[in-house]
Every structure is written in C-alpha cells, then in structure tokens.
Design a protein around this motif. Structure first.
Motif, mmCIF file in Angstrom:
data_model
loop_
_atom_site.group_PDB
_atom_site.id
_atom_site.type_symbol
_atom_site.label_atom_id
_atom_site.label_comp_id
_atom_site.label_asym_id
_atom_site.label_seq_id
_atom_site.Cartn_x
_atom_site.Cartn_y
_atom_site.Cartn_z
ATOM 1 N N ARG A 93 0.558 -1.099 0.164
ATOM 2 C CA ARG A 93 -0.180 0.501 -0.284
ATOM 3 C C ARG A 93 1.255 0.783 0.279
ATOM 4 N N GLY A 94 2.686 1.238 0.726
ATOM 5 C CA GLY A 94 2.889 2.111 0.687
ATOM 6 C C GLY A 94 3.309 3.182 -0.608
ATOM 7 N N CYS A 95 3.884 1.134 -0.993
ATOM 8 C CA CYS A 95 3.978 1.545 -2.638
ATOM 9 C C CYS A 95 3.015 2.432 -4.567
ATOM 10 N N ASN A 96 2.044 1.663 -3.277
ATOM 11 C CA ASN A 96 0.238 1.933 -4.110
ATOM 12 C C ASN A 96 0.014 3.432 -3.759
ATOM 13 N N ILE A 97 0.095 3.985 -2.674
ATOM 14 C CA ILE A 97 0.126 5.495 -2.455
ATOM 15 C C ILE A 97 0.777 6.399 -2.864
ATOM 16 N N MET A 98 1.679 5.945 -3.112
ATOM 17 C CA MET A 98 2.724 6.767 -3.668
ATOM 18 C C MET A 98 2.701 7.188 -5.141
ATOM 19 N N ILE A 99 3.173 5.846 -6.256
ATOM 20 C CA ILE A 99 2.263 5.844 -7.203
ATOM 21 C C ILE A 99 1.196 6.458 -7.573
ATOM 22 N N THR A 100 0.197 6.269 -6.735
ATOM 23 C CA THR A 100 -0.984 7.043 -7.472
ATOM 24 C C THR A 100 -1.005 8.288 -6.772
ATOM 25 N N ALA A 101 -0.216 9.469 -6.111
ATOM 26 C CA ALA A 101 -0.593 10.212 -6.218
ATOM 27 C C ALA A 101 0.619 11.041 -7.270
ATOM 28 N N ILE A 102 1.879 10.584 -7.348
ATOM 29 C CA ILE A 102 3.323 10.775 -9.068
ATOM 30 C C ILE A 102 1.696 10.728 -10.217
ATOM 31 N N SER A 103 1.282 9.478 -10.074
ATOM 32 C CA SER A 103 -0.016 9.442 -11.279
ATOM 33 C C SER A 103 -1.203 10.795 -11.262
ATOM 34 N N GLU A 104 -1.792 11.010 -10.170
ATOM 35 C CA GLU A 104 -3.197 11.912 -10.676
ATOM 36 C C GLU A 104 -2.725 13.600 -11.191
ATOM 37 N N GLU A 105 -1.293 13.597 -10.079
ATOM 38 C CA GLU A 105 -0.368 15.146 -11.197
ATOM 39 C C GLU A 105 -0.041 15.022 -12.189
ATOM 40 N N LEU A 106 -0.050 13.778 -13.054
ATOM 41 C CA LEU A 106 0.201 13.302 -14.262
ATOM 42 C C LEU A 106 -1.228 13.870 -15.305
ATOM 43 N N TRP A 107 -1.934 13.025 -14.700
ATOM 44 C CA TRP A 107 -3.542 12.820 -15.274
ATOM 45 C C TRP A 107 -4.118 13.968 -14.710
ATOM 46 N N SER A 108 -3.754 14.779 -13.998
ATOM 47 C CA SER A 108 -5.097 15.900 -14.284
ATOM 48 C C SER A 108 -3.701 17.051 -14.631
ATOM 49 N N ASN A 109 -2.786 17.132 -15.154
ATOM 50 C CA ASN A 109 -1.638 18.043 -15.746
ATOM 51 C C ASN A 109 -1.447 19.007 -14.921
ATOM 52 N N ASN A 110 -1.627 19.108 -13.292
ATOM 53 C CA ASN A 110 -1.039 19.561 -12.616
ATOM 54 C C ASN A 110 0.595 19.387 -12.777
ATOM 55 N N ILE A 111 1.309 18.883 -12.968
ATOM 56 C CA ILE A 111 2.457 18.690 -12.447
ATOM 57 C C ILE A 111 3.816 20.286 -13.418
ATOM 58 N N VAL A 112 3.307 21.200 -14.449
ATOM 59 C CA VAL A 112 3.939 22.498 -14.716
ATOM 60 C C VAL A 112 3.689 23.200 -13.815
ATOM 61 N N ASN A 113 1.919 22.583 -13.053
ATOM 62 C CA ASN A 113 1.601 24.364 -11.952
ATOM 63 C C ASN A 113 2.473 23.771 -10.832
ATOM 64 N N LEU A 114 2.960 22.628 -10.493
ATOM 65 C CA LEU A 114 3.261 22.582 -9.238
ATOM 66 C C LEU A 114 5.398 22.892 -9.782
ATOM 67 N N PHE A 115 5.867 22.949 -10.717
ATOM 68 C CA PHE A 115 6.784 23.465 -10.867
ATOM 69 C C PHE A 115 7.014 24.905 -11.112
ATOM 70 N N SER A 116 5.959 25.381 -11.189
ATOM 71 C CA SER A 116 5.775 26.964 -11.334
ATOM 72 C C SER A 116 5.761 27.374 -9.995
ATOM 73 N N LEU A 117 5.414 26.779 -8.995
ATOM 74 C CA LEU A 117 5.235 27.041 -7.728
ATOM 75 C C LEU A 117 6.709 27.208 -6.993
ATOM 76 N N PRO A 118 6.776 28.094 -5.607
ATOM 77 C CA PRO A 118 7.885 28.105 -4.919
ATOM 78 C C PRO A 118 8.570 27.466 -4.286
ATOM 79 N N LEU A 119 7.520 25.654 -4.949
ATOM 80 C CA LEU A 119 8.020 24.318 -4.004
ATOM 81 C C LEU A 119 9.110 23.671 -4.982
ATOM 82 N N ARG A 120 10.468 23.809 -4.032
ATOM 83 C CA ARG A 120 11.027 22.268 -4.550
ATOM 84 C C ARG A 120 10.260 21.153 -4.544
ATOM 85 N N THR A 121 11.633 20.214 -5.136
ATOM 86 C CA THR A 121 10.943 18.726 -5.827
ATOM 87 C C THR A 121 12.000 17.845 -4.888
#
Length: 138
Positions: free
Chosen positions: A73-101
């Motif tokens: 479940r730990g692996c599944n939760i992490m992969i689902t969260a990363i995939s959610e960013e890709l599916w919702s096209n939010n990865i660009v918004n994340l990297f445009s914020l003052p939020l570091r990787t």
C-alpha cells in the motif's frame, strides 16, 4: 532550506484528493481488509486441517498479510499520487510554484507514511476483532 509548511501543504493537497475520490479510499482500505478476511480464513482452515507443520499458521499468515499491506500500500499510494499529478496535468503547476522537488517529494513521503499508518491501524483492529489475535503483544 527545506520548508515544512510547503511539505504540509502537499500533504493537505493529497488528503483532499483522497477525500474527493472514493476509489482511492476503496483501494486504501477495502482491499487490505478483504485480503485479511480471505487469508485469515484460509490460514485458520489450514491450521485446523493440520495441513501445516507450523503451530500458529493462522497468526503467521495474518502477520504476513499485514506486512504485505504495509509495503504494497505504501508503494501503491506513492505511485497513485505521482500519477494523479500527471493525469490532472498538474505537474506544470507544481514546478511553477516556489516549491522545490525535495519539498514535494518530502510531502509525498509524509502523506504516504500517514496513509500507511492509517491502513495498518485499520488492519490491526480488523485482525484483533475477527481472529482474536493481538498484534501489539506478539
């Protein structure tokens, strides 16, 4: 310097995504409980039919499935969260914020740890209720 408020904001973002989507809650809690019921009854049956040389095969099967749920479940939760960013096209918004990787991944790890603890606690309660096995005293 790593900002813990940014990490907590990431944790809250994923918590809101999980609150909004019942499929994620189903994957996080229903499937582990179903595994516990199936493998617990199978372990009890194997122990009662004397097909195993182990004395406490039912307890061993339940502890093994609990460990599996924590890891899987730990692996599944992490992969689902990363995939959610890709599916919702939010990865660009994340990297445009003052939020570091590092802060994003730190928040993701914190969220995964919190969800793993919640899933583990739910599984331990279910194991103690259904099979009268106390995980804390083993």
């Amino acid at each position: 310097m790593i900002s813990f408020t940014s990490m907590w904001a990431v944790v809250l973002r994923y918590a809101r995504v999980w609150k909004r989507d019942p499929n994620l809650l189903l994957a996080g809690f229903y499937w582990p409980l179903l595994d516990i019921v199936i493998w617990g009854f199978l372990g009890s049956w194997i122990q009662q039919s004397r097909m195993s040389e182990f004395e406490n095969y039912g307890v061993i099967a339940l502890l093994a499935i609990l460990l599996w749920q924590i890891v899987a479940r730990g692996c599944n939760i992490m992969i689902t969260a990363i995939s959610e960013e890709l599916w919702s096209n939010n990865i660009v918004n994340l990297f445009s914020l003052p939020l570091r990787t590092v802060e994003w991944m730190g928040g993701l790890v914190i969220f995964t740890a919190l969800m793993m603890m919640a899933t583990s606690a739910c599984c331990m309660v279910m194991i103690s209720l259904l099979y009268n096995v106390s995980i804390l005293y083993i």
